[in-house]
Write an enzyme that holds these catalytic residues in place. Sequence first.
Site, PDB file in Angstrom:
ATOM      1  CD  GLU A 241      -2.901   1.115   2.354  1.00 46.21           C
ATOM      2  OE1 GLU A 241      -2.724   0.342   3.313  1.00 46.21           O
ATOM      3  OE2 GLU A 241      -3.905   1.838   2.230  1.00 46.21           O
ATOM      4  CD  GLU A 363       2.454  11.803  13.317  1.00 45.29           C
ATOM      5  OE1 GLU A 363       1.701  11.054  12.655  1.00 45.29           O
ATOM      6  OE2 GLU A 363       2.327  13.040  13.323  1.00 45.29           O
TER       7      GLU A 363
HETATM    8  C1  LIG Z   1      -8.852   8.313   3.927  1.00 43.23           C
HETATM    9  C2  LIG Z   1      -8.539   7.113   4.752  1.00 43.23           C
HETATM   10  C3  LIG Z   1      -8.714   5.849   4.217  1.00 43.23           C
HETATM   11  C4  LIG Z   1      -8.470   4.732   4.998  1.00 43.23           C
HETATM   12  N1  LIG Z   1      -8.725   3.494   4.455  1.00 43.23           N
HETATM   13  C5  LIG Z   1      -8.569   2.394   5.220  1.00 43.23           C
HETATM   14  C6  LIG Z   1      -8.930   1.103   4.705  1.00 43.23           C
HETATM   15  O1  LIG Z   1      -9.393   0.975   3.572  1.00 43.23           O
HETATM   16  N2  LIG Z   1      -8.770   0.023   5.504  1.00 43.23           N
HETATM   17  C7  LIG Z   1      -8.267   0.129   6.761  1.00 43.23           C
HETATM   18  O2  LIG Z   1      -8.123  -0.901   7.419  1.00 43.23           O
HETATM   19  N3  LIG Z   1      -7.937   1.332   7.300  1.00 43.23           N
HETATM   20  C8  LIG Z   1      -8.071   2.469   6.550  1.00 43.23           C
HETATM   21  N4  LIG Z   1      -7.758   3.700   7.064  1.00 43.23           N
HETATM   22  C9  LIG Z   1      -7.322   3.785   8.454  1.00 43.23           C
HETATM   23  C10 LIG Z   1      -5.884   4.205   8.656  1.00 43.23           C
HETATM   24  O3  LIG Z   1      -4.989   3.181   8.298  1.00 43.23           O
HETATM   25  C11 LIG Z   1      -5.743   4.590  10.134  1.00 43.23           C
HETATM   26  O4  LIG Z   1      -6.566   5.738  10.328  1.00 43.23           O
HETATM   27  C12 LIG Z   1      -4.328   4.903  10.514  1.00 43.23           C
HETATM   28  O5  LIG Z   1      -3.534   3.758  10.501  1.00 43.23           O
HETATM   29  C13 LIG Z   1      -4.236   5.577  11.914  1.00 43.23           C
HETATM   30  O6  LIG Z   1      -4.953   4.856  12.865  1.00 43.23           O
HETATM   31  P1  LIG Z   1      -5.997   5.610  13.823  1.00 43.23           P
HETATM   32  O7  LIG Z   1      -6.897   6.418  12.966  1.00 43.23           O
HETATM   33  O8  LIG Z   1      -6.584   4.588  14.719  1.00 43.23           O
HETATM   34  O9  LIG Z   1      -5.116   6.644  14.675  1.00 43.23           O
HETATM   35  P2  LIG Z   1      -4.243   6.312  15.975  1.00 43.23           P
HETATM   36  O10 LIG Z   1      -3.457   5.056  15.741  1.00 43.23           O
HETATM   37  O11 LIG Z   1      -5.120   6.363  17.160  1.00 43.23           O
HETATM   38  O12 LIG Z   1      -3.240   7.534  15.991  1.00 43.23           O
HETATM   39  C14 LIG Z   1      -3.580   8.806  16.558  1.00 43.23           C
HETATM   40  C15 LIG Z   1      -2.330   9.684  16.493  1.00 43.23           C
HETATM   41  O13 LIG Z   1      -1.289   9.112  17.307  1.00 43.23           O
HETATM   42  C16 LIG Z   1      -0.087   8.956  16.548  1.00 43.23           C
HETATM   43  N5  LIG Z   1       0.606   7.733  16.941  1.00 43.23           N
HETATM   44  C17 LIG Z   1       0.046   6.522  17.186  1.00 43.23           C
HETATM   45  N6  LIG Z   1       0.995   5.615  17.492  1.00 43.23           N
HETATM   46  C18 LIG Z   1       2.185   6.269  17.442  1.00 43.23           C
HETATM   47  C19 LIG Z   1       3.536   5.870  17.663  1.00 43.23           C
HETATM   48  N7  LIG Z   1       3.837   4.612  17.992  1.00 43.23           N
HETATM   49  N8  LIG Z   1       4.516   6.810  17.514  1.00 43.23           N
HETATM   50  C20 LIG Z   1       4.197   8.094  17.172  1.00 43.23           C
HETATM   51  N9  LIG Z   1       2.926   8.531  16.962  1.00 43.23           N
HETATM   52  C21 LIG Z   1       1.943   7.630  17.079  1.00 43.23           C
HETATM   53  C22 LIG Z   1      -0.564   8.836  15.104  1.00 43.23           C
HETATM   54  O14 LIG Z   1       0.457   9.214  14.195  1.00 43.23           O
HETATM   55  C23 LIG Z   1      -1.745   9.815  15.082  1.00 43.23           C
HETATM   56  O15 LIG Z   1      -1.295  11.119  14.890  1.00 43.23           O
HETATM   57  C24 LIG Z   1      -8.001   4.856   6.331  1.00 43.23           C
HETATM   58  C25 LIG Z   1      -7.798   6.137   6.868  1.00 43.23           C
HETATM   59  C26 LIG Z   1      -8.076   7.255   6.093  1.00 43.23           C
HETATM   60  C27 LIG Z   1      -7.877   8.615   6.699  1.00 43.23           C
END
Ligand SMILES: Cc1cc2nc3c(=O)[nH]c(=O)nc-3n(C[C@H](O)[C@H](O)[C@H](O)COP(=O)(O)OP(=O)(O)OC[C@H]3O[C@@H](n4cnc5c(N)ncnc54)[C@H](O)[C@@H]3O)c2cc1C
Length: 395
Positions: A241, A363
């Site tokens: 991806e 990040e």
């Molecule tokens: C437009 C779009 C399409 C998407 N499509 C899909 C899809 O088709 N299938 C799917 O499964 N998912 C999909 N996603 C989900 C996407 O992969 C997740 O939103 C992403 O991985 C972040 O997870 P979260 O939203 O739970 O944020 P969180 O993991 O809760 O993160 C919140 C914040 O904390 C920071 N953070 C978390 N852990 C750490 C770390 N260890 N070190 C530093 N900073 C950290 C992150 O960078 C972020 O700023 C999509 C997201 C978007 C926006």
Amino acid sequence: MPLSAEQINEELSVLLPEPDADTHSTVLGAGSDDLEAGRIYLETLVAGGWMVPEWPSEHGGRDASPAEAALITEALGRYQTADLYPYGVGLNLVGPVLLARGTTAQQHRWLRPIADGSEVWCQMFSEPDAGSDLANAGMRAERDGDEWVLNGSKVWTSRGTYSTWGMCVARTDTALPKHRGLTMFAVDMSSPGIEVRPLEQMNGDQHFTEVFVSDVRVSDENRLGELGDGWGITVETLAHERATIGGRAFGGGDDSDVGLPSWLEAWRGSGHLVDPVARQEAMRAYVLHRVNQLTTMRASHLARGGAPGPEGSGSKLRSVGAFKARAYLGKNLAGAAGMLVGSPGHLGFMTAPSMSIRGGTDEVQRNIVGERVLGLPREPSVDRDLPYSDLKRSR
Ligand SMILES: Cc1cc2nc3c(=O)[nH]c(=O)nc-3n(C[C@H](O)[C@H](O)[C@H](O)COP(=O)(O)OP(=O)(O)OC[C@H]3O[C@@H](n4cnc5c(N)ncnc54)[C@H](O)[C@@H]3O)c2cc1C
């Protein structure tokens, strides 16, 4: 005998129309979600194996070498294309994983319908408690004879409203540490017990969803890889991806340094670059664009036609940076006119923030580059070796 660039061009010129300046390929999902145009495009190309040239011919490819495939991909870029976003998970993520890990029966069942656009896939990885920390995924899969019974929910599932299949990671063993008790499944999205609820994005996209899974039965034949291999397959899929997001569709991987990109030409044509400060900012965006192209070329060279590795995180970061710089500057240059919904570049502007999140946040990409490319110490992890069932969770 591999085809030359001229021969490829000759063959494609019979199949595809010349490009229309107003239509661009996009993998943003910000746009039409025009399934029909994409399906016709893929159906046109599948007989010659042009869309997925490196795949075996029996599965809709043409057994091309990486070098020939690169020539074909470059040649395709010169013709009119459809918005292939709806087909992106199948073509770029599931297809390569099936080729590497699928059984012969699975390859025969799924690859051709991916290549010809007759079946659409979505990626069911993220959950309310598992985004960046994807190994925390809690969807349960319990064995019942030759079937698995899945329960839980997924979120941020792009293309959920119109997918035929979902590539879904689920927990098959809660006694193992979180990275080891996961298994990957192909879930028929029309199964009883699947409920797909749309989530509208701020750019207007309607295909984004929450998926509730209640007692959904999945045949063991639809398990992808071995029991407990879910994390390895997840990492592999995410690497594909990131390489895709970092790739050509976002202006990466093109080594052409002749002439200006169309967006810069458009700014110049609209008189925006007469102002010296605007010109300086535009050059900054252009430099990011070129660095992105070169980084992507380097990353694909490192992958050498094989599975992409952590270097894809570097090219994803570069492409996202270049994309956002262009989108934000475009909005600034448009001045008051840019406040209008539907003004040029508005869709890109409204989509830009999501680029730093989808496919793993900026990040997280930096962590991967730090740990797996630069060899910096690993981020501390207190729960890596504990059984999943002993972990503290928010619910
Ligand atoms: C437009 C779009 C399409 C998407 N499509 C899909 C899809 O088709 N299938 C799917 O499964 N998912 C999909 N996603 C989900 C996407 O992969 C997740 O939103 C992403 O991985 C972040 O997870 P979260 O939203 O739970 O944020 P969180 O993991 O809760 O993160 C919140 C914040 O904390 C920071 N953070 C978390 N852990 C750490 C770390 N260890 N070190 C530093 N900073 C950290 C992150 O960078 C972020 O700023 C999509 C997201 C978007 C926006």
